[in-house]
Motif scaffolding. Structure first.
Motif, PDB file in Angstrom:
ATOM      1  N   VAL A   1       0.927  -1.488   0.151  1.00 11.27           N
ATOM      2  CA  VAL A   1      -0.430   0.093   0.284  1.00 11.27           C
ATOM      3  C   VAL A   1       0.540   0.790  -0.295  1.00 11.27           C
ATOM      4  N   VAL A   2       0.594   2.161  -1.211  1.00 12.82           N
ATOM      5  CA  VAL A   2       1.539   3.097  -0.919  1.00 12.82           C
ATOM      6  C   VAL A   2       0.490   4.679  -0.795  1.00 12.82           C
ATOM      7  N   TRP A   3       0.417   5.303   0.081  1.00  6.46           N
ATOM      8  CA  TRP A   3      -0.714   6.672   0.875  1.00  6.46           C
ATOM      9  C   TRP A   3      -0.140   7.913   0.693  1.00  6.46           C
ATOM     10  N   ASN A   4      -0.401   8.345  -0.485  1.00  7.10           N
ATOM     11  CA  ASN A   4       0.160   9.434  -0.667  1.00  7.10           C
ATOM     12  C   ASN A   4      -1.117  10.770   0.268  1.00  7.10           C
ATOM     13  N   TYR A   5      -0.413  11.033   1.255  1.00  8.61           N
ATOM     14  CA  TYR A   5      -0.703  11.675   1.826  1.00  8.61           C
ATOM     15  C   TYR A   5      -1.026  13.223   1.776  1.00  8.61           C
ATOM     16  N   LEU A   6       0.286  13.546   1.468  1.00  7.78           N
ATOM     17  CA  LEU A   6       0.245  14.660   1.171  1.00  7.78           C
ATOM     18  C   LEU A   6       0.957  15.364  -0.039  1.00  7.78           C
ATOM     19  N   PRO A   7       0.479  16.234  -0.978  1.00  8.00           N
ATOM     20  CA  PRO A   7       1.441  16.237  -2.374  1.00  8.00           C
ATOM     21  C   PRO A   7       3.035  16.300  -2.227  1.00  8.00           C
ATOM     22  N   GLY A   8       3.385  15.038  -2.845  1.00  7.36           N
ATOM     23  CA  GLY A   8       4.887  15.234  -3.021  1.00  7.36           C
ATOM     24  C   GLY A   8       5.731  14.515  -1.899  1.00  7.36           C
ATOM     25  N   TYR A   9       4.415  13.637  -0.876  1.00  7.23           N
ATOM     26  CA  TYR A   9       4.878  13.298   0.202  1.00  7.23           C
ATOM     27  C   TYR A   9       4.043  11.454   0.279  1.00  7.23           C
ATOM     28  N   ASN A  10       4.906  10.832   0.774  1.00  8.66           N
ATOM     29  CA  ASN A  10       4.175   9.607   0.940  1.00  8.66           C
ATOM     30  C   ASN A  10       4.801   8.479   1.706  1.00  8.66           C
ATOM     31  N   LEU A  11       4.085   7.398   1.954  1.00 11.20           N
ATOM     32  CA  LEU A  11       4.372   6.346   3.775  1.00 11.20           C
ATOM     33  C   LEU A  11       4.164   5.126   2.416  1.00 11.20           C
ATOM     34  N   GLY A  12       4.704   4.143   2.380  1.00  8.39           N
ATOM     35  CA  GLY A  12       4.618   2.724   1.615  1.00  8.39           C
ATOM     36  C   GLY A  12       4.204   1.691   2.621  1.00  8.39           C
ATOM     37  N   PHE A  13       4.220   0.708   2.874  1.00  7.80           N
ATOM     38  CA  PHE A  13       3.962  -0.245   3.821  1.00  7.80           C
ATOM     39  C   PHE A  13       3.186  -1.766   2.564  1.00  7.80           C
ATOM     40  N   SER A  14       3.848  -2.498   2.869  1.00  9.13           N
ATOM     41  CA  SER A  14       4.441  -4.005   2.518  1.00  9.13           C
ATOM     42  C   SER A  14       4.434  -5.142   2.779  1.00  9.13           C
ATOM     43  N   THR A  15       3.499  -6.085   2.909  1.00  2.68           N
ATOM     44  CA  THR A  15       4.523  -7.367   3.608  1.00  2.68           C
ATOM     45  C   THR A  15       4.076  -8.558   2.267  1.00  2.68           C
ATOM     46  N   ALA A  16       5.269 -10.001   2.617  1.00  7.65           N
ATOM     47  CA  ALA A  16       5.572 -10.650   1.760  1.00  7.65           C
ATOM     48  C   ALA A  16       5.925 -11.560   2.353  1.00  7.65           C
ATOM     49  N   LEU A  17       4.939 -13.111   1.859  1.00  7.22           N
ATOM     50  CA  LEU A  17       5.751 -14.204   2.218  1.00  7.22           C
ATOM     51  C   LEU A  17       6.453 -14.073   0.432  1.00  7.22           C
ATOM     52  N   SER A  18       7.690 -15.140   1.256  1.00 12.85           N
ATOM     53  CA  SER A  18       8.600 -15.710  -0.020  1.00 12.85           C
ATOM     54  C   SER A  18      10.127 -16.691   0.075  1.00 12.85           C
ATOM     55  N   GLN A  19       9.757 -17.608  -0.641  1.00  9.51           N
ATOM     56  CA  GLN A  19      10.514 -19.551  -1.015  1.00  9.51           C
ATOM     57  C   GLN A  19      10.856 -19.046  -1.571  1.00  9.51           C
ATOM     58  N   ARG A  20      12.586 -19.650  -1.416  1.00  7.95           N
ATOM     59  CA  ARG A  20      13.428 -19.791  -2.461  1.00  7.95           C
ATOM     60  C   ARG A  20      13.843 -21.118  -2.911  1.00  7.95           C
ATOM     61  N   ALA A  21      14.046 -21.662  -4.016  1.00  7.91           N
ATOM     62  CA  ALA A  21      15.133 -22.913  -3.888  1.00  7.91           C
ATOM     63  C   ALA A  21      16.581 -23.212  -3.905  1.00  7.91           C
ATOM     64  N   ALA A  22      17.148 -24.388  -3.249  1.00  2.78           N
ATOM     65  CA  ALA A  22      18.472 -23.665  -2.930  1.00  2.78           C
ATOM     66  C   ALA A  22      19.522 -23.799  -4.230  1.00  2.78           C
ATOM     67  N   SER A  23      20.521 -22.843  -4.157  1.00  2.00           N
ATOM     68  CA  SER A  23      20.790 -22.861  -5.479  1.00  2.00           C
ATOM     69  C   SER A  23      22.284 -24.049  -5.384  1.00  2.00           C
ATOM     70  N   ALA A  24      22.874 -24.584  -7.024  1.00  2.00           N
ATOM     71  CA  ALA A  24      23.411 -26.122  -6.888  1.00  2.00           C
ATOM     72  C   ALA A  24      24.623 -26.002  -6.142  1.00  2.00           C
ATOM     73  N   GLY A  25      25.593 -25.193  -5.774  1.00  2.00           N
ATOM     74  CA  GLY A  25      26.117 -24.713  -4.947  1.00  2.00           C
ATOM     75  C   GLY A  25      25.735 -25.414  -3.536  1.00  2.00           C
ATOM     76  N   GLU A  26      24.760 -24.780  -2.996  1.00  2.00           N
ATOM     77  CA  GLU A  26      24.640 -24.299  -2.106  1.00  2.00           C
ATOM     78  C   GLU A  26      24.169 -26.076  -1.675  1.00  2.00           C
ATOM     79  N   LEU A  27      23.972 -26.956  -2.241  1.00  2.00           N
ATOM     80  CA  LEU A  27      23.876 -28.475  -2.279  1.00  2.00           C
ATOM     81  C   LEU A  27      24.656 -29.157  -2.338  1.00  2.00           C
TER      82      LEU A  27
END
Length: 611
Positions: A569-595
């Motif tokens: 969410v990006v909230w433009n609370y004043l002209p030229g000013y804003n606040l950003g909020f984010s939440t994420a679920l992230s998963q990754r696979a291991a690389s060949a070197g790590e395995l």
């Protein structure tokens, strides 16, 4: 101390009278056809862009419906769209030194000719970001983004990518001497931070070890974008810590004439550097050429380098003193480097898009400081052999040679009045090689042949929602060859689909996204264990354990299905000013070197062990 000089020519574009005649004929014919088609009911949308003082803003960019159509304002601040169908659209207005604005427009049967847009002055520079599929700017994204461009990039530009970005918020550098460094984003690096060139993986081995230089060049880049935090939604498993996207014009999208060059000297390492970017073309054909060259000597130190054990300090004290005298002062031995490369690209430009290709090559040769392999292996030789070879080993040291050939194809096509409003395609193939050389002999060779393809399908504005579907494929054939190769050859494939959407609710921008991918990794059979030569005589006399002798190990295919989702969410609370909020679920696979890694890495003096 550093000196640099840059110059840019004024963009010019010349159109021939013949093209004007042909264009007029085509437009007349097209107009006749439109008179008998449903599109004849399309309307006109025009307006003016002003600042808060009521003065017109020249050269502001106005994008219609996700930038599928884009125009610029004239000196009176006026913009104009023709052939706009009925419906609900979103205008995106931006200008240098001003904040961005989004306006919802409802087109009915009548033309709209009196639209007025007021842009506020921005407290920070607003720069468009290429690292995200949807149109966004550095202050319109819920994900924290740093952008280096223009003069700021020229002033901070260094020999390595890590040193160029080390002063950015949330970014540090691995700094493996002045010859190699990679970005560390919020404490994460290696296989958790992805380095891309125009949105595609650079395809090198810099994530295998910090002594591997990144296969990209900052002196010919137009801007560098840093996405801080999980970016798996856009790029997959390798971007769970963040992304560094190096943007250049190797595939040109404009035929305007432009020349940009840089000359720089740094007295700390007697570094000399030169780079040039040239862009030109005709009405429909664009050409790009860039090249760079860099040469630096051993790095100057404030005091004597302490790189040996205390037991050897007295033994080699005289040799060190002689070495410092030869360098004319205290220098970090084995820290010199040379680099060169060039890229050629061309594009065919047409009314609704473009398609282009590029080919580039890069060569780097650099010492790896902090090594004295004559000492490391001295215990394995008798005194006579050590006396004969130690001087040569110390003089040669350990250094690396890197080379890469890279092909890239980019394309974009805009559809008028269709549900699928735009298709953007990207393709790259990289052939990479990195050699670690000790005492004149190649110890380990790393190769990586990678292929990547990406298709983004953008849909038209639907109930205020704008978004895109992404189909992403990437394959890598990675090999480490040599006596001290610590990772078996492995092939990896990734296939992913993603969906991104955003919508404005007044002063609030909501951003949603989801991604699922399938990753398969196949490693060749490999010998795991230790050779008898690595043990001393006492160990050899005892009964060896099972792990002391190498044995052939077969690896099963490793498969992963990482998923990612985010809400921002990006909230433009004043002209030229804003606040950003984010939440994420992230998963990754291991690389060949790590395995699968198991063995010594001479470049870093480490022993790598995979999972």
């Amino acid at each position: 101390m550093s000196f640099s000089a840059t110059q840019k020519s004024i963009n010019t574009q010349i159109k021939s009278p013949i093209k004007k005649i042909v264009s007029a004929t085509l437009f007349s014919t097209l107009g006749t056809i439109l008179c008998f088609s449903p599109n004849a009911l399309a309307q006109q949308l025009s307006g003016v862009v002003l600042n808060k003082q009521g003065q017109p803003i020249n050269n502001a960019t106005v994008g219609l419906n996700g930038d599928t159509q884009q125009v610029r304002t004239n000196s009176q601040g006026i913009f104009n769209f023709t052939d706009v169908k009925q419906g609900v659209f979103e205008l995106h207005i931006s200008a240098k030194n001003y904040g961005h604005s989004n306006q919802h427009v409802i087109m009915k049967e009548e033309d709209i000719t009196d639209l007025s847009v007021v842009l506020p002055r921005s407290v920070m520079e607003v720069i468009d970001v290429h690292a995200t599929p949807l149109h966004t700017s550095s202050i319109e994204s819920a994900l924290p983004i740093n952008v280096l461009s223009a003069d700021e990039l020229k002033m901070k530009q260094a020999a390595t990518l890590g040193e160029t970005l080390k002063n950015e918020v949330g970014v540090h550098s691995s700094y493996y001497g002045p010859v190699a460094s990679t970005p560390i984003i919020r404490g994460l690096d290696g296989p958790r931070v992805l380095i891309t060139q125009n949105g595609l993986d650079v395809g090198d081995a810099s994530r295998v070890g910090p002594d591997h230089v990144v296969a990209t060049e900052t002196s010919t880049a137009t801007q560098i974008e840093v996405l801080r935090g999980p970016a798996t939604l856009f790029y997959g498993s390798g971007a769970i810590g963040g992304v560094v996207n190096v943007v250049d014009d190797r595939v040109p999208t404009s035929s305007e004439d432009q020349v940009d060059y840089l000359l720089q000297y740094n007295d700390v390492a007697n570094e000399q550097q030169a780079s040039v970017n040239i862009q030109t073309g005709t009405d429909n054909i664009a050409f790009h050429l860039d090249a760079f060259w860099r040469d630096s000597k051993d790095y100057k130190l404030a005091g004597e380098a302490d790189i040996h054990d205390e037991d050897h300090e007295g033994e080699h004290e005289d040799d060190h003193d002689e070495g410092h005298e030869e360098h004319g002062g205290n220098r970090l031995a084995n820290s010199a480097s040379t680099a060169s490369g060039a890229t050629f690209g061309s594009s065919y430009l047409f009314e609704d898009g473009f398609i282009g290709f590029s080919y580039g090559f890069m060569d780097r040769e650099y010492g790896i400081p902090g090594h004295s392999h004559g000492e490391e292996h001295g215990d394995e030789h008798d005194d006579e052999d050590e006396g004969e070879h130690s001087d040569h080993d110390e003089e040669a040291g350990v250094y690396a040679k890197m080379k890469q050939d890279r092909w890239q194809v980019l394309g974009e096509y805009n559809f008028e009045q269709q549900f699928i409003s735009k298709i953007a395609t990207k393709f790259s193939y990289s052939d990479y090689q990195h050699q670690e050389i000790e005492s004149g002999m190649v110890g380990t060779t790393f190769t990586n042949k990678s292929t990547e393809a990406r298709i983004d399908l953008f849909h038209e504005n639907t109930a205020g929602w704008q978004g895109a579907w992404t189909v992403h494929y990437k394959s890598s054939d990675f090999k480490a060859l040599g006596e001290e190769a610590f990772s078996p050859p492995a092939k990896s494939e990734m296939f992913a689909v993603a969906w991104l959407e955003e919508k404005h609710f007044g002063s609030v921008l909501l951003q949603l996204g989801a991604r699922v991918e399938q990753v398969n990794i196949d490693a060749d059979d490999s010998l795991i264990g230790f050779e008898d030569a690595h043990h001393d005589e006492h160990e050899m006399e005892t009964e060896p354990s099972h792990d002391e002798h190498p044995e052939l190990v077969s690896f099963e295919q490793q498969s992963f299905t990482p998923m990612s989702a985010s809400v921002g969410v990006v909230w433009n609370y004043l002209p030229g000013y804003n606040l950003g909020f984010s939440t994420a679920l992230s998963q990754r696979a291991a690389s060949a070197g790590e395995l699968f890694s198991f063995g010594p890495h001479i470049g870093t003096n480490t022993f790598e062990v995979g999972a």
